[in-house]
Design an enzyme around this catalytic site. Structure first.
Site, mmCIF file in Angstrom:
data_model
loop_
_atom_site.group_PDB
_atom_site.id
_atom_site.type_symbol
_atom_site.label_atom_id
_atom_site.label_comp_id
_atom_site.label_asym_id
_atom_site.label_seq_id
_atom_site.Cartn_x
_atom_site.Cartn_y
_atom_site.Cartn_z
ATOM 1 N N GLU A 1 10.229 9.938 9.211
ATOM 2 C CA GLU A 1 9.062 10.798 9.426
ATOM 3 C C GLU A 1 7.744 10.017 9.429
ATOM 4 O O GLU A 1 6.865 10.244 10.265
ATOM 5 C CB GLU A 1 9.008 11.879 8.345
ATOM 6 C CG GLU A 1 7.785 12.779 8.399
ATOM 7 C CD GLU A 1 7.763 13.652 9.633
ATOM 8 O OE1 GLU A 1 6.881 13.446 10.481
ATOM 9 O OE2 GLU A 1 8.633 14.526 9.754
ATOM 10 N N ASP B 1 0.608 -0.288 19.397
ATOM 11 C CA ASP B 1 0.979 0.563 18.259
ATOM 12 C C ASP B 1 1.256 1.995 18.725
ATOM 13 O O ASP B 1 2.272 2.595 18.371
ATOM 14 C CB ASP B 1 -0.149 0.549 17.224
ATOM 15 C CG ASP B 1 0.091 1.517 16.075
ATOM 16 O OD1 ASP B 1 0.796 1.145 15.125
ATOM 17 O OD2 ASP B 1 -0.426 2.652 16.133
ATOM 18 N N GLY C 1 4.353 1.414 -0.407
ATOM 19 C CA GLY C 1 5.383 1.373 -1.450
ATOM 20 C C GLY C 1 4.861 1.808 -2.803
ATOM 21 O O GLY C 1 5.511 2.591 -3.519
ATOM 22 N N SER C 2 3.678 1.316 -3.172
ATOM 23 C CA SER C 2 3.101 1.721 -4.453
ATOM 24 C C SER C 2 2.731 3.197 -4.442
ATOM 25 O O SER C 2 2.816 3.888 -5.469
ATOM 26 C CB SER C 2 1.871 0.868 -4.775
ATOM 27 O OG SER C 2 0.883 0.991 -3.764
ATOM 28 N N GLY D 1 -3.087 5.543 5.982
ATOM 29 C CA GLY D 1 -3.519 5.528 4.592
ATOM 30 C C GLY D 1 -2.350 5.566 3.634
ATOM 31 O O GLY D 1 -1.269 6.059 3.968
ATOM 32 N N LYS E 1 4.880 4.405 18.916
ATOM 33 C CA LYS E 1 4.991 5.766 18.388
ATOM 34 C C LYS E 1 5.411 6.754 19.479
ATOM 35 O O LYS E 1 6.195 7.680 19.226
ATOM 36 C CB LYS E 1 3.658 6.188 17.772
ATOM 37 C CG LYS E 1 3.288 5.380 16.531
ATOM 38 C CD LYS E 1 1.881 5.688 16.060
ATOM 39 C CE LYS E 1 1.520 4.855 14.831
ATOM 40 N NZ LYS E 1 0.118 5.046 14.412
ATOM 41 N N VAL F 1 0.824 -1.206 0.000
ATOM 42 C CA VAL F 1 0.000 0.000 0.000
ATOM 43 C C VAL F 1 0.864 1.265 0.000
ATOM 44 O O VAL F 1 0.655 2.183 -0.795
ATOM 45 C CB VAL F 1 -0.942 -0.014 1.226
ATOM 46 C CG1 VAL F 1 -1.670 1.318 1.351
ATOM 47 C CG2 VAL F 1 -1.950 -1.141 1.111
#
Length: 430
Positions: A130, A202, A16-17, A303, A206, A14
């Site tokens: 980032e 998760d 990488g593309s 996303g 972070k 998701v």
């Protein structure tokens, strides 16, 4: 001076593309900003036979990391393969090969960040990350550069879009946790196994990254107090609203002369607090600095394209460093030694919801427990409606230590007239 920059892309899912699409579609803009073209030369994937759509031609795909590492024309490695072990190894080998790395991998940076940043320093390479926190929000670069002259004392924020989406649906659409989670999964905001999100892991990873950077010290995952959103009980969202609060799954980090404290847990925010109005899958982080005061960073926390935008921003920064010959010049060694607060050094207000037997003298008995632990009460309310188990008492304390909070809970549990401690939350933002 280099007349082009070539990239080895590790992973073509998701994110990488999305990176490949941005680099392809914005080629003229990149050439204008950098003065040279930036191109993907190789893409490392697990399966060459898998059907893929996008801007990368078939002959550019390979299953061999060595093809990237041994290619002298590849200047920069972009790691978006996900996972931990293989990704960490790929980053380590890339740095050892003298190639700068851009990664979106929060798991690797939370668990092995200090080690990898030290390796980057030793090999005079950039390691930029980032996109590991906040999706499309330019948060890390702001902390590292924009607020470099300030001293960050605290940060509080919503850094997991899945839990925020679920809580938004539960509050504003009266959905059950299960129904809200199902919708989040259907929309792609939650994984098939959502435990890392809903259990707070998760967000904890972070917060390790943000706290380490903000406070220039080593913060470990074990340093983070973590309490998942499954601790939110039926009726708590409505009860919070009744008292003027909104429940958010939030991360917090603070530093003072006694040390650091980092936590991820469901928190009561006053409805007037900006974080109380952050809904759905959006993230927001409130940063407190000695000089700048209070600032907030808000945007999409996940996303394909928001995350890919952050990755590409790091690619531009790394390319600029390469062209200027200053790659690997920034040292990442912590300025301060690691010093973590104990529970008796962490202070906050707390909300306690206690189910008790409907008997004379119960309120006096319970308030004496708070008094015994030197905890003063800002709010004492008895729910007027009795239920099968008994009656609910609501206590909101003034600031007390976390140790006082834990000792009070233990004494309440040991009190015969207490049926259950239905829920308890830290109260933030006041």
């Amino acid at each position: 001076m280099k007349n082009e920059i070539n990239i080895g892309l590790l992973g073509y899912g998701v994110v990488g593309s999305g990176v490949a699409t941005i680099l392809h579609n914005h080629q003229e803009d990149l050439r204008h900003k950098l003065g040279v073209p930036v191109s993907i030369k190789k893409v490392v994937v697990k399966d060459l036979e898998k059907k893929r759509n996008g801007v990368i031609s078939k002959e550019m795909f390979t299953t061999s990391l060595d093809e990237v590492l041994n290619d002298p024309e590849i200047d920069l490695v972009v790691e978006v393969m996900g996972g931990t072990s293989a990704a960490q190894e790929a980053i380590r080998r890339s740095l050892e090969a003298g190639k700068g790395v851009v990664t979106a991998n929060k798991d690797v940076m939370a668990e092995s960040g200090p080690e990898l940043l030290k390796l980057a320093d030793e090999n005079k390479c950039d390691l930029l990350y980032e996109a590991s926190v906040g999706g499309g929000i330019p948060l890390i670069r702001t902390l590292e550069d924009g607020l470099a002259s300030d001293r960050i004392t605290a940060l509080t924020g919503i850094v997991n879009g899945t839990t925020n989406f679920i809580l938004t649906k539960m509050k504003h659409e009266n959905k059950t946790y299960e129904d809200a989670l199902a919708e989040a999964t259907e929309l792609g905001f939650a994984e098939a196994d959502p435990s890392a999100d809903v259990d707070g892991i998760d967000a904890a990873r972070k917060m390790v990254i943000l706290a380490s950077l903000s406070f220039s010290t080593e913060v470990r995952l074990d340093d983070v107090f973590v309490r998942g959103m499954k601790e939110i009980k039926d009726g708590d969202l409505q009860l919070a609203e009744q008292f003027g609060y909104t429940i958010k799954m939030a991360g917090s980090a603070r530093k003072d002369e006694e040390g650091i404290e980092v936590a991820v847990e469901p928190v009561f925010f006053p409805n007037s607090h900006p974080l109380a109005t952050v809904n759905n899958e959006f993230n927001a982080v409130y940063v407190y600095g000695d000089a700048v005061g209070e600032t907030m960073f808000y945007g999409p926390g996940a996303g394909s394209m928001p995350t890919a935008t952050s990755v590409t921003g790091d690619v531009v920064a790394a390319c600029r460093n390469l062209l200027l010959g200053v790659n690997g010049k920034r040292l990442h060694a912590p300025q301060y030694e690691r010093k973590v607060k104990s529970d008796d050094q962490k202070y906050a207000r707390y909300f306690h919801r206690i189910t008790v037997r409907d008997e004379v003298g119960v309120l006096t008995e319970l308030t004496s427990i708070y008094s015994h632990h030197k905890a003063s009460l800002a709010t004492v309310v008895q729910d007027s409606e009795l239920h099968e188990e008994g009656a609910d008492l609501i206590f909101i304390t003034h600031k007390i230590s976390r140790q006082q909070h834990l000792d009070i809970l233990q004494d309440l549990k040991d009190t015969p007239t207490v049926i259950d401690i239905s829920s308890h939350y830290r109260v933030e933002g006041e």
